[in-house]
Design a protein around this motif. Structure first.
Motif, PDB file in Angstrom:
ATOM      1  N   ASN A  58       0.853  -1.181   0.000  1.00 52.59           N
ATOM      2  CA  ASN A  58       0.000   0.000   0.000  1.00 52.59           C
ATOM      3  C   ASN A  58       0.893   1.237   0.000  1.00 52.59           C
ATOM      4  O   ASN A  58       1.563   1.515   0.987  1.00 52.59           O
ATOM      5  CB  ASN A  58      -0.908   0.015   1.232  1.00 52.59           C
ATOM      6  N   SER A  60      -0.549   4.219  -1.038  1.00 50.37           N
ATOM      7  CA  SER A  60      -1.550   5.259  -1.214  1.00 50.37           C
ATOM      8  C   SER A  60      -1.119   6.515  -0.462  1.00 50.37           C
ATOM      9  O   SER A  60      -0.589   6.439   0.648  1.00 50.37           O
ATOM     10  CB  SER A  60      -2.906   4.796  -0.689  1.00 50.37           C
ATOM     11  N   ARG A  78      -1.023  -0.700  -4.472  1.00 52.21           N
ATOM     12  CA  ARG A  78      -1.967   0.421  -4.408  1.00 52.21           C
ATOM     13  C   ARG A  78      -1.185   1.724  -4.325  1.00 52.21           C
ATOM     14  O   ARG A  78      -0.454   1.949  -3.357  1.00 52.21           O
ATOM     15  CB  ARG A  78      -2.885   0.293  -3.189  1.00 52.21           C
ATOM     16  N   ASP A  80      -2.924   4.735  -4.991  1.00 51.63           N
ATOM     17  CA  ASP A  80      -4.023   5.686  -5.106  1.00 51.63           C
ATOM     18  C   ASP A  80      -3.645   7.011  -4.446  1.00 51.63           C
ATOM     19  O   ASP A  80      -3.090   7.033  -3.334  1.00 51.63           O
ATOM     20  CB  ASP A  80      -5.293   5.136  -4.466  1.00 51.63           C
ATOM     21  N   SER A  81      -3.905   8.107  -5.151  1.00 46.11           N
ATOM     22  CA  SER A  81      -3.611   9.464  -4.677  1.00 46.11           C
ATOM     23  C   SER A  81      -2.135   9.678  -4.343  1.00 46.11           C
ATOM     24  O   SER A  81      -1.791  10.579  -3.579  1.00 46.11           O
ATOM     25  CB  SER A  81      -4.481   9.822  -3.466  1.00 46.11           C
ATOM     26  N   SER A  98      -3.058  -0.152  -8.819  1.00 50.11           N
ATOM     27  CA  SER A  98      -4.079   0.882  -8.791  1.00 50.11           C
ATOM     28  C   SER A  98      -3.407   2.240  -8.619  1.00 50.11           C
ATOM     29  O   SER A  98      -2.721   2.476  -7.630  1.00 50.11           O
ATOM     30  CB  SER A  98      -5.064   0.638  -7.644  1.00 50.11           C
ATOM     31  N   VAL A 100      -5.293   5.186  -9.027  1.00 47.89           N
ATOM     32  CA  VAL A 100      -6.471   6.047  -9.043  1.00 47.89           C
ATOM     33  C   VAL A 100      -6.123   7.397  -8.401  1.00 47.89           C
ATOM     34  O   VAL A 100      -5.577   7.443  -7.294  1.00 47.89           O
ATOM     35  CB  VAL A 100      -7.651   5.381  -8.306  1.00 47.89           C
ATOM     36  N   GLU A 101      -6.412   8.473  -9.148  1.00 49.00           N
ATOM     37  CA  GLU A 101      -6.168   9.842  -8.678  1.00 49.00           C
ATOM     38  C   GLU A 101      -4.695  10.137  -8.383  1.00 49.00           C
ATOM     39  O   GLU A 101      -4.375  11.099  -7.685  1.00 49.00           O
ATOM     40  CB  GLU A 101      -7.015  10.166  -7.435  1.00 49.00           C
ATOM     41  N   ALA A 102      -3.775   9.322  -8.912  1.00 50.75           N
ATOM     42  CA  ALA A 102      -2.338   9.551  -8.691  1.00 50.75           C
ATOM     43  C   ALA A 102      -1.865  10.732  -9.534  1.00 50.75           C
ATOM     44  O   ALA A 102      -2.356  10.965 -10.629  1.00 50.75           O
ATOM     45  CB  ALA A 102      -1.541   8.303  -9.044  1.00 50.75           C
ATOM     46  N   ASN A 118      -5.088   0.552 -13.138  1.00 50.89           N
ATOM     47  CA  ASN A 118      -6.220   1.467 -13.097  1.00 50.89           C
ATOM     48  C   ASN A 118      -5.678   2.890 -12.963  1.00 50.89           C
ATOM     49  O   ASN A 118      -5.095   3.231 -11.938  1.00 50.89           O
ATOM     50  CB  ASN A 118      -7.134   1.131 -11.917  1.00 50.89           C
ATOM     51  N   ALA A 122      -6.096   9.832 -12.875  1.00 54.55           N
ATOM     52  CA  ALA A 122      -4.671  10.149 -12.750  1.00 54.55           C
ATOM     53  C   ALA A 122      -4.326  11.393 -13.568  1.00 54.55           C
ATOM     54  O   ALA A 122      -4.918  11.648 -14.614  1.00 54.55           O
ATOM     55  CB  ALA A 122      -3.820   8.971 -13.206  1.00 54.55           C
TER      56      ALA A 122
END
Length: 155
Positions: A58, A60, A78, A80-81, A98, A100-102, A118, A122
């Motif tokens: 993780n 994130s 992961r 994400d962000s 993943s 997402v929103e990175a 995913n 991004a």
């Protein structure tokens, strides 16, 4: 005298164990086995993870500005962000990751494996995907899936 005024959390300690919010700024973590660790919110600016194993980890909300992930394995990781501005993920394996929103502005994914990642939401301004495999990736709009083959761009 100035050092006394700095909060202890601002000083990186590269020997700290992996964990959420760890400060590994400018640390060399090449070849480390960090599979399935939780580094959520960690400070990883300018850190080096060459050939590190980060499968299922993780990451994130990490700040990995200008971090180096050369040839790292990050299968199912992961991110994400995550803030990966100007990060270098050349030859990294991110299958099923993943993002997402990175924030991937000016990041490099040269020869990287991005199959089935995913990328919903991004930020990709200036991101380099030269020879990267994006087959099966979910694109930034969250609905488009990159066709087979998608090398260097989402087809």
């Amino acid at each position: 005298m100035l050092l006394v005024l700095l909060p202890l959390s601002a000083l990186a300690d590269c020997t700290d164990p992996a964990g959420p919010d760890v400060n590994w700024r400018r640390c060399y973590l090449d070849g480390r086995d960090l599979r399935k660790v939780d580094l959520g919110g960690a400070m990883l600016r300018d850190a080096a993870f060459t050939r590190a194993k980060l499968d299922g980890a993780n990451l994130s909300n990490v700040d990995a500005y200008r971090a180096k992930f050369f040839s790292a394995t990050m299968i199912g990781t992961r991110l994400d962000s995550a803030r990966l501005i100007e990060a270098d993920l050349t030859r990294a394996i991110l299958t099923g990751a993943s993002l997402v929103e990175a924030d991937l502005r000016n990041a490099r994914f040269i020869d990287a494996n991005l199959r089935d990642v995913n990328l919903t939401g991004a930020r990709l301004h200036g991101t380099e995907f030269r020879n990267a495999d994006l087959t099966g990736a979910t694109w930034v709009d969250g609905s488009r899936v990159c066709a087979d083959p998608s090398i260097g761009q989402c087809n």
